[in-house]
Design a protein around this motif. Structure first.
Motif, PDB file in Angstrom:
ATOM      1  N   MET A 184       0.820  -1.211   0.000  1.00 18.48           N
ATOM      2  CA  MET A 184       0.000   0.000   0.000  1.00 18.48           C
ATOM      3  C   MET A 184       0.854   1.262   0.000  1.00 18.48           C
ATOM      4  O   MET A 184       0.523   2.258  -0.649  1.00 18.48           O
ATOM      5  CB  MET A 184      -0.922   0.006   1.239  1.00 18.48           C
ATOM      6  CG  MET A 184      -2.022  -1.055   1.228  1.00 18.48           C
ATOM      7  SD  MET A 184      -3.237  -0.865  -0.104  1.00 18.48           S
ATOM      8  CE  MET A 184      -2.665  -2.124  -1.255  1.00 18.48           C
ATOM      9  N   ALA A 185       1.972   1.240   0.726  1.00 13.25           N
ATOM     10  CA  ALA A 185       2.868   2.404   0.747  1.00 13.25           C
ATOM     11  C   ALA A 185       3.562   2.588  -0.598  1.00 13.25           C
ATOM     12  O   ALA A 185       3.761   3.711  -1.075  1.00 13.25           O
ATOM     13  CB  ALA A 185       3.911   2.240   1.857  1.00 13.25           C
ATOM     14  N   TYR A 186       3.900   1.483  -1.252  1.00  9.38           N
ATOM     15  CA  TYR A 186       4.584   1.553  -2.557  1.00  9.38           C
ATOM     16  C   TYR A 186       3.687   2.219  -3.612  1.00  9.38           C
ATOM     17  O   TYR A 186       4.146   3.031  -4.421  1.00  9.38           O
ATOM     18  CB  TYR A 186       4.972   0.141  -3.000  1.00  9.38           C
ATOM     19  CG  TYR A 186       5.614   0.095  -4.381  1.00  9.38           C
ATOM     20  CD1 TYR A 186       6.966   0.414  -4.523  1.00  9.38           C
ATOM     21  CD2 TYR A 186       4.879  -0.257  -5.516  1.00  9.38           C
ATOM     22  CE1 TYR A 186       7.572   0.380  -5.779  1.00  9.38           C
ATOM     23  CE2 TYR A 186       5.467  -0.291  -6.759  1.00  9.38           C
ATOM     24  CZ  TYR A 186       6.815   0.026  -6.884  1.00  9.38           C
ATOM     25  OH  TYR A 186       7.412   0.004  -8.133  1.00  9.38           O
ATOM     26  N   PHE A 187       2.419   1.901  -3.585  1.00  8.89           N
ATOM     27  CA  PHE A 187       1.491   2.484  -4.568  1.00  8.89           C
ATOM     28  C   PHE A 187       0.896   3.808  -4.093  1.00  8.89           C
ATOM     29  O   PHE A 187       0.028   4.367  -4.764  1.00  8.89           O
ATOM     30  CB  PHE A 187       0.367   1.485  -4.872  1.00  8.89           C
ATOM     31  CG  PHE A 187       0.807   0.311  -5.715  1.00  8.89           C
ATOM     32  CD1 PHE A 187       1.054   0.466  -7.063  1.00  8.89           C
ATOM     33  CD2 PHE A 187       1.005  -0.930  -5.134  1.00  8.89           C
ATOM     34  CE1 PHE A 187       1.468  -0.610  -7.835  1.00  8.89           C
ATOM     35  CE2 PHE A 187       1.419  -2.009  -5.903  1.00  8.89           C
ATOM     36  CZ  PHE A 187       1.662  -1.855  -7.264  1.00  8.89           C
ATOM     37  N   GLY A 188       1.337   4.314  -2.956  1.00  4.92           N
ATOM     38  CA  GLY A 188       0.898   5.623  -2.479  1.00  4.92           C
ATOM     39  C   GLY A 188      -0.492   5.659  -1.885  1.00  4.92           C
ATOM     40  O   GLY A 188      -1.061   6.724  -1.697  1.00  4.92           O
ATOM     41  N   ILE A 189      -1.048   4.496  -1.614  1.00  4.24           N
ATOM     42  CA  ILE A 189      -2.391   4.444  -1.034  1.00  4.24           C
ATOM     43  C   ILE A 189      -2.350   4.755   0.459  1.00  4.24           C
ATOM     44  O   ILE A 189      -3.233   5.425   0.996  1.00  4.24           O
ATOM     45  CB  ILE A 189      -3.028   3.068  -1.293  1.00  4.24           C
ATOM     46  CG1 ILE A 189      -3.163   2.830  -2.799  1.00  4.24           C
ATOM     47  CG2 ILE A 189      -4.390   2.971  -0.601  1.00  4.24           C
ATOM     48  CD1 ILE A 189      -3.672   1.446  -3.158  1.00  4.24           C
ATOM     49  N   MET A 190      -1.300   4.278   1.113  1.00  2.59           N
ATOM     50  CA  MET A 190      -1.134   4.543   2.548  1.00  2.59           C
ATOM     51  C   MET A 190       0.207   5.214   2.773  1.00  2.59           C
ATOM     52  O   MET A 190       1.164   5.004   2.002  1.00  2.59           O
ATOM     53  CB  MET A 190      -1.225   3.243   3.351  1.00  2.59           C
ATOM     54  CG  MET A 190      -2.537   2.518   3.186  1.00  2.59           C
ATOM     55  SD  MET A 190      -2.760   1.133   4.341  1.00  2.59           S
ATOM     56  CE  MET A 190      -3.132   2.012   5.842  1.00  2.59           C
ATOM     57  N   ALA A 191       0.276   6.042   3.844  1.00  2.25           N
ATOM     58  CA  ALA A 191       1.520   6.755   4.143  1.00  2.25           C
ATOM     59  C   ALA A 191       2.562   5.781   4.661  1.00  2.25           C
ATOM     60  O   ALA A 191       2.245   4.843   5.387  1.00  2.25           O
ATOM     61  CB  ALA A 191       1.255   7.844   5.173  1.00  2.25           C
TER      62      ALA A 191
END
Length: 281
Positions: free
Chosen positions: A273-280
């Motif tokens: 999720m962090a890699y795709f910018g969905i989560m910080a």
């Protein structure tokens, strides 16, 4: 023996003061954080601390003893110096449980209700106050090459800690036993069980905010009016993400998904999720 004498014996505490004192110095009590783990934290050490007394309480009730062992393998976390106080209360309740006077869920509820408030008090006193004073005295002397530096640090921190352990265990057991006797006499036991359940749920609910951190950084809209999904969710109900994840874990545990597997899945999910910018990050 007359009925009156039988009632007097039954109403006497089963655990002696010497046994309570020994409990404060056993492997479980002193090693409260040795077996710490993410899924249930101090549960094994707490059970080890009170196990000898549980065997005495349930010596003629192996099924009750097995039930108590299972009950105290639940999540537990507290300032270690205050664990014997909770242990004392729990033992007094286990005695009543063995007599069939209270339900096991009441014991779990009381434990859950005590963890948060006592940890706040205990951490403030021992970590935020006594330890700071002990370090201040110990370091100032140690910098001068005085051997009293480490000795005084050890004494200043540990003397209050062990006094709290011992007196806390006795106070918890006496308080629990006395109150439970009165509660049975005036019919407030059902109210106690109901209140303990409510407090336990409240503590667990607050823990979903305090012990879970995640931020959904995905933005909706464009320009200055763009809002992150996290801001929108917080506007609906603060802590909604933490609550949702907690219930997801609860559901997964009910489906027999192991805690270690859940931790690994959480790590992988967070990285993706962090890699795709969905989560910080």
């Amino acid at each position: 023996m007359t009925t009156s004498n039988q009632n007097t014996v039954e109403n006497q505490p089963l655990i002696t003061k010497k046994e309570l004192t020994r409990m404060c110095f056993n492997t479980g009590a002193l090693g409260m954080e040795y077996s710490w783990n993410y899924p249930r934290q101090m549960h094994m050490a707490f059970l080890l601390m009170i196990d000898k007394q549980l065997k005495k309480i349930y010596k003629d009730n192996p099924e009750g003893y097995a039930e108590a062992l299972t009950r105290h393998m639940e999540f537990f976390n507290i300032t270690p110096q205050l664990a014997p106080f909770v242990g004392g209360i729990v033992l007094s309740m286990e005695e009543e449980r063995n007599k069939g006077l209270i339900d096991g869920s009441a014991i779990s509820g009381v434990k859950a209700a005590l963890m948060g408030p006592l940890s706040g008090i205990g951490d403030s006193i021992f970590l935020g106050c006594i330890r700071v004073i002990a370090l201040g005295v110990g370091l100032s002397l140690a910098q001068q090459g005085n051997i009293l530096g480490p000795i005084l640090y050890f004494l200043i921190y540990n003397i209050p800690a062990f006094l709290v352990r011992v007196f806390g265990a006795h106070l918890g057991y006496d308080l629990g036993f006395t109150y439970l006797q009165k509660a049975q006499a005036n019919g407030t036991m059902d109210k106690l069980m109901h209140a303990a359940g409510i407090l336990g749920i409240m503590v667990i609910g607050s823990m979903t905010c305090d012990m879970f951190w995640a931020e959904v950084s995905l933005k909706i809209g464009s320009g200055e009016t763009a809002q992150t999904l996290q801001e929108i969710l917080d506007g609906i109900m603060p802590g909604l993400v933490g609550l949702g994840v907690t219930w997801t874990y609860y559901w997964a545990l009910g489906k027999k998904v192991g805690p270690v597997k859940l931790i690994l899945l959480t790590v992988v999910f967070g990285i993706v999720m962090a890699y795709f910018g969905i989560m910080a990050a």
